[in-house]
Design an enzyme around this catalytic site. Sequence first.
Site, PDB file in Angstrom:
ATOM      1  N   GLY A  17       0.838  -1.201   0.000  1.00  0.00           N
ATOM      2  CA  GLY A  17       0.000   0.000   0.000  1.00  0.00           C
ATOM      3  C   GLY A  17       0.871   1.249   0.000  1.00  0.00           C
ATOM      4  O   GLY A  17       0.473   2.296   0.501  1.00  0.00           O
ATOM      5  N   ASP A  21      -3.101   6.429   0.709  1.00  0.00           N
ATOM      6  CA  ASP A  21      -3.241   7.687   1.445  1.00  0.00           C
ATOM      7  C   ASP A  21      -2.365   7.718   2.709  1.00  0.00           C
ATOM      8  O   ASP A  21      -1.650   8.688   2.958  1.00  0.00           O
ATOM      9  CB  ASP A  21      -4.729   7.845   1.819  1.00  0.00           C
ATOM     10  CG  ASP A  21      -4.979   9.078   2.636  1.00  0.00           C
ATOM     11  OD1 ASP A  21      -4.772  10.175   2.099  1.00  0.00           O
ATOM     12  OD2 ASP A  21      -5.357   8.945   3.823  1.00  0.00           O
ATOM     13  N   ALA A  23       0.301   5.957   3.448  1.00  0.00           N
ATOM     14  CA  ALA A  23       1.729   5.965   3.106  1.00  0.00           C
ATOM     15  C   ALA A  23       2.153   7.367   2.674  1.00  0.00           C
ATOM     16  O   ALA A  23       3.202   7.864   3.094  1.00  0.00           O
ATOM     17  CB  ALA A  23       2.003   4.948   1.998  1.00  0.00           C
ATOM     18  N   LYS A  24       1.309   8.028   1.862  1.00  0.00           N
ATOM     19  CA  LYS A  24       1.705   9.335   1.327  1.00  0.00           C
ATOM     20  C   LYS A  24       1.625  10.434   2.385  1.00  0.00           C
ATOM     21  O   LYS A  24       2.398  11.372   2.383  1.00  0.00           O
ATOM     22  CB  LYS A  24       0.813   9.691   0.125  1.00  0.00           C
ATOM     23  CG  LYS A  24       1.186   8.863  -1.104  1.00  0.00           C
ATOM     24  CD  LYS A  24       0.563   9.380  -2.364  1.00  0.00           C
ATOM     25  CE  LYS A  24      -0.919   9.122  -2.390  1.00  0.00           C
ATOM     26  NZ  LYS A  24      -1.534   9.193  -3.696  1.00  0.00           N
ATOM     27  N   ARG A  51      -0.603  -2.820  -6.277  1.00  0.00           N
ATOM     28  CA  ARG A  51      -1.005  -3.483  -7.528  1.00  0.00           C
ATOM     29  C   ARG A  51      -0.646  -2.670  -8.771  1.00  0.00           C
ATOM     30  O   ARG A  51      -0.312  -3.210  -9.808  1.00  0.00           O
ATOM     31  CB  ARG A  51      -2.520  -3.681  -7.535  1.00  0.00           C
ATOM     32  CG  ARG A  51      -3.007  -5.014  -7.096  1.00  0.00           C
ATOM     33  CD  ARG A  51      -4.508  -4.955  -7.026  1.00  0.00           C
ATOM     34  NE  ARG A  51      -4.956  -3.631  -6.572  1.00  0.00           N
ATOM     35  CZ  ARG A  51      -6.201  -3.296  -6.350  1.00  0.00           C
ATOM     36  NH1 ARG A  51      -7.163  -4.151  -6.552  1.00  0.00           N
ATOM     37  NH2 ARG A  51      -6.518  -2.092  -5.925  1.00  0.00           N
ATOM     38  N   HIS A 178      -1.435   4.467  16.573  1.00  0.00           N
ATOM     39  CA  HIS A 178      -0.476   5.579  16.523  1.00  0.00           C
ATOM     40  C   HIS A 178      -0.598   6.509  17.737  1.00  0.00           C
ATOM     41  O   HIS A 178       0.316   7.267  18.019  1.00  0.00           O
ATOM     42  CB  HIS A 178      -0.572   6.345  15.198  1.00  0.00           C
ATOM     43  CG  HIS A 178      -1.807   7.165  15.044  1.00  0.00           C
ATOM     44  ND1 HIS A 178      -2.983   6.658  14.578  1.00  0.00           N
ATOM     45  CD2 HIS A 178      -2.035   8.456  15.311  1.00  0.00           C
ATOM     46  CE1 HIS A 178      -3.886   7.614  14.551  1.00  0.00           C
ATOM     47  NE2 HIS A 178      -3.347   8.716  14.993  1.00  0.00           N
ATOM     48  N   GLU A 216     -12.743  16.167  16.859  1.00  0.00           N
ATOM     49  CA  GLU A 216     -12.258  16.545  15.529  1.00  0.00           C
ATOM     50  C   GLU A 216     -13.216  17.565  14.942  1.00  0.00           C
ATOM     51  O   GLU A 216     -14.415  17.536  15.238  1.00  0.00           O
ATOM     52  CB  GLU A 216     -12.239  15.322  14.608  1.00  0.00           C
ATOM     53  CG  GLU A 216     -11.263  14.244  15.029  1.00  0.00           C
ATOM     54  CD  GLU A 216     -11.359  13.036  14.110  1.00  0.00           C
ATOM     55  OE1 GLU A 216     -10.725  13.053  13.059  1.00  0.00           O
ATOM     56  OE2 GLU A 216     -12.103  12.099  14.448  1.00  0.00           O
ATOM     57  N   HIS A 240      -8.062   3.791  20.319  1.00  0.00           N
ATOM     58  CA  HIS A 240      -7.311   4.949  20.826  1.00  0.00           C
ATOM     59  C   HIS A 240      -7.708   5.346  22.249  1.00  0.00           C
ATOM     60  O   HIS A 240      -6.868   5.525  23.125  1.00  0.00           O
ATOM     61  CB  HIS A 240      -7.509   6.154  19.911  1.00  0.00           C
ATOM     62  CG  HIS A 240      -7.164   5.900  18.479  1.00  0.00           C
ATOM     63  ND1 HIS A 240      -6.058   5.181  18.103  1.00  0.00           N
ATOM     64  CD2 HIS A 240      -7.773   6.257  17.321  1.00  0.00           C
ATOM     65  CE1 HIS A 240      -6.002   5.123  16.776  1.00  0.00           C
ATOM     66  NE2 HIS A 240      -7.040   5.756  16.284  1.00  0.00           N
TER      67      HIS A 240
END
Length: 484
Positions: A17, A21, A23-24, A51, A178, A216, A240
């Site tokens: 992956g 999103d 990863a970027k 892929r 995270h 949020e 979380h």
Amino acid sequence: MVSRVIPVEQFDLIIFGGTGDLAKRKILPGLYRRFLSGQIPEGSRIIGAARSEHGVEEFRDIVRSAIAEHVAPDKHDDDAISGFLNSLEYVTIDALGTGGWKELAALMRPSVVRAFYFSVGPSLFGAIAERLKKYKVTDDESRIVVEKPFGHDLPTAKALNETLSRHFTEQQIYRIDHYLGKETVQNLMAVRFANMLFEPLWNARNIDHIQITVAETVGVGGRGEYYDKSGAIRDMVQNHLMQLLCLIAMEPPYAFDPDALRDEKLKVIRALEPVEPDDIVRGQYLGDDEGPSYLEDCGNPSSLTESYVALKVRVSNWRWKGAPFYLRTGKRMRARSSEIAIVFKDPPHSIFGDQAGQNPNVLVIRLQPNEGMNLTVTIKEPGPGGIRLIEVPLDMTFKEALGAEADDIPDAYERLIMDVIRGNQTLFMRGDEVEAAWAWTDPIIAQVEDRANRPKPYEPGSSGPEESLILMHRDGRRWREVKV
Ligand code: NAP
């Protein structure tokens, strides 16, 4: 010096992956920042896998754009960027098929740490684990990193644990949350266990209650359809908020050691009482000029999924009996703000008459924004005219305390990925912990689904539905204001 760079061994990190999103936005920009700090040893490689057919130069361009977009401009260093891009490789691979696996296996090197980050949808986790073994891509020291969501409920979490454990030992599996990589979350443990000041007071005799808020301002937006199958309890509380609760409530572990810490967290989860129906408030945001309502966002006008939830949670053990934990999390709220507030009791007797006791000591641990801690204490207002009591904050905001050095604090993903390379599982969830969290959460969800009540509507930009205020008022307490 704040961000001391602890060297890690040379590694190959394979990101399934790698064009997605997460990863970027997080993984690759975070790795670039580690590269810039000098932490990534020469010869280490980051291998994107997905892929789509890309040449390595195309993948490097994707990562270059991700750095431009998601790394602060003052960290853009042309030499470092090209050095980092040179460490990238790309493999076209199908998690569900046969293509690309032999090529990936051929890229592996002996004597180099291998880590495989599963940054793909959870339905692919099992297939990737199986193929990694089948095509002999891994060795006995290899690590796999699994993203959330880890299951949808207890049976699916168990099935996933079973699948992964067929191919990897527990010591090789890094289940990421995270929130555990956040600086203040780790600091919470330092404050509790490296000082004499707080621990003797850290119990229901001295603490009135605890509030955990993750608010949020954004709605579910383009993820509406996916989110509607999940909701705030599954998406935020089970992982979380549960992790934050554990770190506050746990007993001191005998050492800052992965299993010692996770044993203590597990004991907390097992001590959680079932949540009473009256102790749950669920909400859905309405629409306004700035955005559609939850029902429009998720494309399902009869959806009963919550975008907000508030819960009163009791930890049934000697330390916490009588001091409840109030948890709340929601979308499109007044401010983006995550904090833990430890609200202490009033002194047992006031020698200052009515003035005392109106402002209890509160220790606030802020996760975002303005990471840091703040302790309110009551003092005498300076000046003549007798004793007037005022509340003042002892501010430990990292930015104030550390100045420019605070900018170099690694973000949660950077820190956690480096922990994977080091082989340190302390800040990752163990399989039994995740299952225990689902075992507590599932009956809450079942109860909500059985009653099929419509979540209470709330105004966007508010602190959630009115009913959540009542949850506190009826106990003679009130939520802290949601603010930046
Ligand atoms: P995404 O943007 O949809 O990216 C998915 C990635 O997986 C793409 O690179 C895609 O590339 C690849 N992929 C899809 N099917 C594949 C297959 N059969 N074989 C190999 N690669 C395949 O998803 P994401 O938002 O990055 O999320 C990834 C994971 O992280 C999910 O489990 C998500 O729940 C979790 N997560 C995401 C976020 C976030 O902020 N995005 C936050 C927390 C957790 P191709 O289509 O080219 O194959």
